[in-house]
Design a protein around this motif. Structure first.
Motif, PDB file in Angstrom:
ATOM      1  N   GLY A 185      30.754  16.604  -4.311  1.00  0.00           N
ATOM      2  CA  GLY A 185      31.465  17.081  -3.129  1.00  0.00           C
ATOM      3  C   GLY A 185      32.674  16.223  -2.793  1.00  0.00           C
ATOM      4  N   TRP A 186      32.723  15.018  -3.333  1.00  0.00           N
ATOM      5  CA  TRP A 186      33.879  14.147  -3.074  1.00  0.00           C
ATOM      6  C   TRP A 186      35.117  14.726  -3.729  1.00  0.00           C
ATOM      7  CZ3 TRP A 186      33.213   8.182  -3.177  1.00  0.00           C
ATOM      8  CH2 TRP A 186      32.254   7.810  -2.233  1.00  0.00           C
ATOM      9  N   CYS A 187      36.252  14.487  -3.108  1.00  0.00           N
ATOM     10  CA  CYS A 187      37.527  14.969  -3.616  1.00  0.00           C
ATOM     11  C   CYS A 187      38.494  13.801  -3.789  1.00  0.00           C
ATOM     12  CB  CYS A 187      38.151  15.968  -2.648  1.00  0.00           C
ATOM     13  SG  CYS A 187      37.148  17.432  -2.395  1.00  0.00           S
TER      14      CYS A 187
ATOM     15  N   ARG B  94      33.140   7.184 -12.372  1.00  0.00           N
ATOM     16  CA  ARG B  94      33.475   6.488 -11.126  1.00  0.00           C
ATOM     17  C   ARG B  94      34.970   6.564 -10.846  1.00  0.00           C
ATOM     18  NH1 ARG B  94      29.344   1.343 -11.150  1.00  0.00           N
ATOM     19  NH2 ARG B  94      27.518   2.616 -11.609  1.00  0.00           N
ATOM     20  N   VAL B  95      35.336   6.176  -9.650  1.00  0.00           N
ATOM     21  CA  VAL B  95      36.745   6.048  -9.296  1.00  0.00           C
ATOM     22  C   VAL B  95      37.084   4.576  -9.432  1.00  0.00           C
ATOM     23  CG1 VAL B  95      38.496   6.353  -7.512  1.00  0.00           C
ATOM     24  CG2 VAL B  95      36.651   8.032  -7.745  1.00  0.00           C
ATOM     25  N   ALA B  96      38.069   4.284 -10.285  1.00  0.00           N
ATOM     26  CA  ALA B  96      38.488   2.910 -10.544  1.00  0.00           C
ATOM     27  C   ALA B  96      39.773   2.624  -9.789  1.00  0.00           C
ATOM     28  CB  ALA B  96      38.719   2.706 -12.044  1.00  0.00           C
TER      29      ALA B  96
ATOM     30  N   ALA C 122      38.010   4.563  -1.876  1.00  0.00           N
ATOM     31  CA  ALA C 122      37.202   5.765  -1.651  1.00  0.00           C
ATOM     32  C   ALA C 122      37.736   6.704  -0.575  1.00  0.00           C
ATOM     33  CB  ALA C 122      35.770   5.356  -1.294  1.00  0.00           C
ATOM     34  N   VAL C 123      38.270   6.170   0.503  1.00  0.00           N
ATOM     35  CA  VAL C 123      38.658   7.001   1.639  1.00  0.00           C
ATOM     36  C   VAL C 123      40.009   7.661   1.374  1.00  0.00           C
ATOM     37  CG1 VAL C 123      39.181   6.998   4.104  1.00  0.00           C
ATOM     38  CG2 VAL C 123      37.315   5.593   3.224  1.00  0.00           C
ATOM     39  N   GLN C 124      40.037   8.984   1.467  1.00  0.00           N
ATOM     40  CA  GLN C 124      41.252   9.755   1.187  1.00  0.00           C
ATOM     41  C   GLN C 124      41.811   9.381  -0.189  1.00  0.00           C
ATOM     42  OE1 GLN C 124      42.470  12.304   3.116  1.00  0.00           O
ATOM     43  NE2 GLN C 124      40.655  11.997   4.347  1.00  0.00           N
ATOM     44  N   ALA C 125      40.938   9.422  -1.194  1.00  0.00           N
ATOM     45  CA  ALA C 125      41.275   8.953  -2.543  1.00  0.00           C
ATOM     46  C   ALA C 125      42.474   9.696  -3.134  1.00  0.00           C
ATOM     47  CB  ALA C 125      40.076   9.119  -3.465  1.00  0.00           C
ATOM     48  N   ILE C 126      43.368   8.912  -3.735  1.00  0.00           N
ATOM     49  CA  ILE C 126      44.509   9.434  -4.480  1.00  0.00           C
ATOM     50  C   ILE C 126      44.451   8.789  -5.856  1.00  0.00           C
ATOM     51  CG2 ILE C 126      47.028   9.547  -4.658  1.00  0.00           C
ATOM     52  CD1 ILE C 126      47.106   9.319  -1.587  1.00  0.00           C
ATOM     53  N   VAL C 127      44.441   9.620  -6.911  1.00  0.00           N
ATOM     54  CA  VAL C 127      44.339   9.097  -8.268  1.00  0.00           C
ATOM     55  C   VAL C 127      45.595   9.422  -9.064  1.00  0.00           C
ATOM     56  CG1 VAL C 127      41.814   9.186  -8.279  1.00  0.00           C
ATOM     57  CG2 VAL C 127      43.111  11.155  -9.101  1.00  0.00           C
ATOM     58  N   GLN C 128      45.834   8.624 -10.089  1.00  0.00           N
ATOM     59  CA  GLN C 128      46.970   8.839 -10.979  1.00  0.00           C
ATOM     60  C   GLN C 128      46.650   9.842 -12.079  1.00  0.00           C
ATOM     61  OE1 GLN C 128      49.967   7.392 -10.130  1.00  0.00           O
ATOM     62  NE2 GLN C 128      48.659   6.963  -8.370  1.00  0.00           N
ATOM     63  N   ALA C 129      45.358  10.003 -12.367  1.00  0.00           N
ATOM     64  CA  ALA C 129      44.930  10.948 -13.399  1.00  0.00           C
ATOM     65  C   ALA C 129      43.454  11.236 -13.234  1.00  0.00           C
ATOM     66  CB  ALA C 129      45.198  10.386 -14.789  1.00  0.00           C
ATOM     67  N   GLY C 130      43.067  12.391 -13.757  1.00  0.00           N
ATOM     68  CA  GLY C 130      41.670  12.777 -13.751  1.00  0.00           C
ATOM     69  C   GLY C 130      40.918  12.053 -14.831  1.00  0.00           C
ATOM     70  N   PRO C 131      39.745  12.509 -15.164  1.00  0.00           N
ATOM     71  CA  PRO C 131      38.910  11.747 -16.076  1.00  0.00           C
ATOM     72  C   PRO C 131      39.667  11.272 -17.319  1.00  0.00           C
ATOM     73  CG  PRO C 131      37.697  13.615 -15.239  1.00  0.00           C
ATOM     74  CD  PRO C 131      39.116  13.755 -14.753  1.00  0.00           C
ATOM     75  N   THR C 132      39.791   9.969 -17.416  1.00  0.00           N
ATOM     76  CA  THR C 132      40.441   9.322 -18.552  1.00  0.00           C
ATOM     77  C   THR C 132      39.596   8.123 -18.948  1.00  0.00           C
ATOM     78  OG1 THR C 132      42.504   8.380 -19.375  1.00  0.00           O
ATOM     79  CG2 THR C 132      41.985   7.944 -17.073  1.00  0.00           C
TER      80      THR C 132
ATOM     81  N   TRP D 157      39.553  -4.868 -11.355  1.00  0.00           N
ATOM     82  CA  TRP D 157      39.125  -3.492 -11.116  1.00  0.00           C
ATOM     83  C   TRP D 157      37.969  -3.464 -10.139  1.00  0.00           C
ATOM     84  CZ3 TRP D 157      42.080   0.343 -12.509  1.00  0.00           C
ATOM     85  CH2 TRP D 157      42.954   0.193 -13.582  1.00  0.00           C
ATOM     86  N   ARG D 158      37.987  -2.484  -9.268  1.00  0.00           N
ATOM     87  CA  ARG D 158      36.874  -2.181  -8.381  1.00  0.00           C
ATOM     88  C   ARG D 158      36.480  -0.740  -8.691  1.00  0.00           C
ATOM     89  NH1 ARG D 158      37.864  -6.704  -7.993  1.00  0.00           N
ATOM     90  NH2 ARG D 158      37.814  -8.081  -6.199  1.00  0.00           N
ATOM     91  N   PHE D 159      35.183  -0.476  -8.639  1.00  0.00           N
ATOM     92  CA  PHE D 159      34.673   0.852  -8.977  1.00  0.00           C
ATOM     93  C   PHE D 159      33.834   1.393  -7.828  1.00  0.00           C
ATOM     94  CE2 PHE D 159      35.328  -1.507 -12.863  1.00  0.00           C
ATOM     95  CZ  PHE D 159      36.085  -0.627 -13.614  1.00  0.00           C
ATOM     96  N   VAL D 160      34.061   2.657  -7.489  1.00  0.00           N
ATOM     97  CA  VAL D 160      33.299   3.328  -6.453  1.00  0.00           C
ATOM     98  C   VAL D 160      32.542   4.473  -7.112  1.00  0.00           C
ATOM     99  CG1 VAL D 160      33.452   4.657  -4.324  1.00  0.00           C
ATOM    100  CG2 VAL D 160      34.953   2.690  -4.671  1.00  0.00           C
ATOM    101  N   VAL D 161      31.251   4.569  -6.797  1.00  0.00           N
ATOM    102  CA  VAL D 161      30.416   5.640  -7.339  1.00  0.00           C
ATOM    103  C   VAL D 161      30.541   6.843  -6.411  1.00  0.00           C
ATOM    104  CG1 VAL D 161      28.076   6.337  -7.984  1.00  0.00           C
ATOM    105  CG2 VAL D 161      28.819   3.960  -8.307  1.00  0.00           C
TER     106      VAL D 161
END
Length: 166
Positions: free
Chosen positions: A90-92, A73-75, A34-44, A82-86
């Motif tokens: 406003g989250w980025c 969620r962010v997986a 969750a903190v300073q989240a970096i994702v590999q792709a948007g909603p997939t 897998w862990r999931f954060v709701v």
């Protein structure tokens, strides 16, 4: 007594709890996502076949496989699962591939949209709220076609950029 935090649902330790390290490690794993989240792709909707440990994705609206029931969620892959954060509006999350920011709004995740009331550079406002329409030049006692054409292009560009009303 609650057994999880209000915003991130992180597990809380309880007095006399056996194996407190399990709850503590779970909380750290979720914070890492969750903190300073970096994702590999948007909603997939489809989880990747071979995710790297620590890699995260924004789950789409119709998730499949291991992500069923985790829409929006962010997986994050931890190596043990897998862990999931709701997330909350406003989250980025930074998209490492597209190199743009995803932001969660009440309508869902959006990427590449900057919302602001003004843009300030060096304490000087350079872009503000949209101003009223400016009419195209007409009439006058002296007609200068080149000046009128240049002014019309400036006004057209300002309208296209949304800085003045059409």
């Amino acid at each position: 007594m609650d057994d999880a935090t209000a915003r991130l649902a992180l597990p809380l330790l309880e007095a006399g709890q056996a194996q407190k390290e399990i709850a503590h490690n779970e909380a750290l794993a979720m914070l890492d996502i969750a903190v300073q989240a970096i994702v590999q792709a948007g909603p997939t909707d489809q989880p990747p076949a071979a995710p790297a440990i620590g890699a995260c994705w924004i789950v789409g609206t119709a998730p499949q496989g291991a992500w069923v029931g985790q829409a929006g969620r962010v997986a994050g892959w931890t190596g043990t699962g897998w862990r999931f954060v709701v997330p909350q509006p406003g989250w980025c999350a930074w998209d490492a591939i597209a190199r743009q920011e995803w932001r969660l709004t009440a309508a869902g995740w959006e990427r590449g949209v900057v919302r602001a009331e003004r843009v300030t550079i060096g304490d000087r406002q350079v872009v503000g709220a949209r101003r009223p329409a400016i009419p195209d030049p007409l009439g006058g006692t002296t007609v200068d076609g080149e000046a009128r054409a240049a002014l019309a292009k400036v006004l057209d560009t300002l309208r296209q950029h949304g800085l003045i009303e059409p």
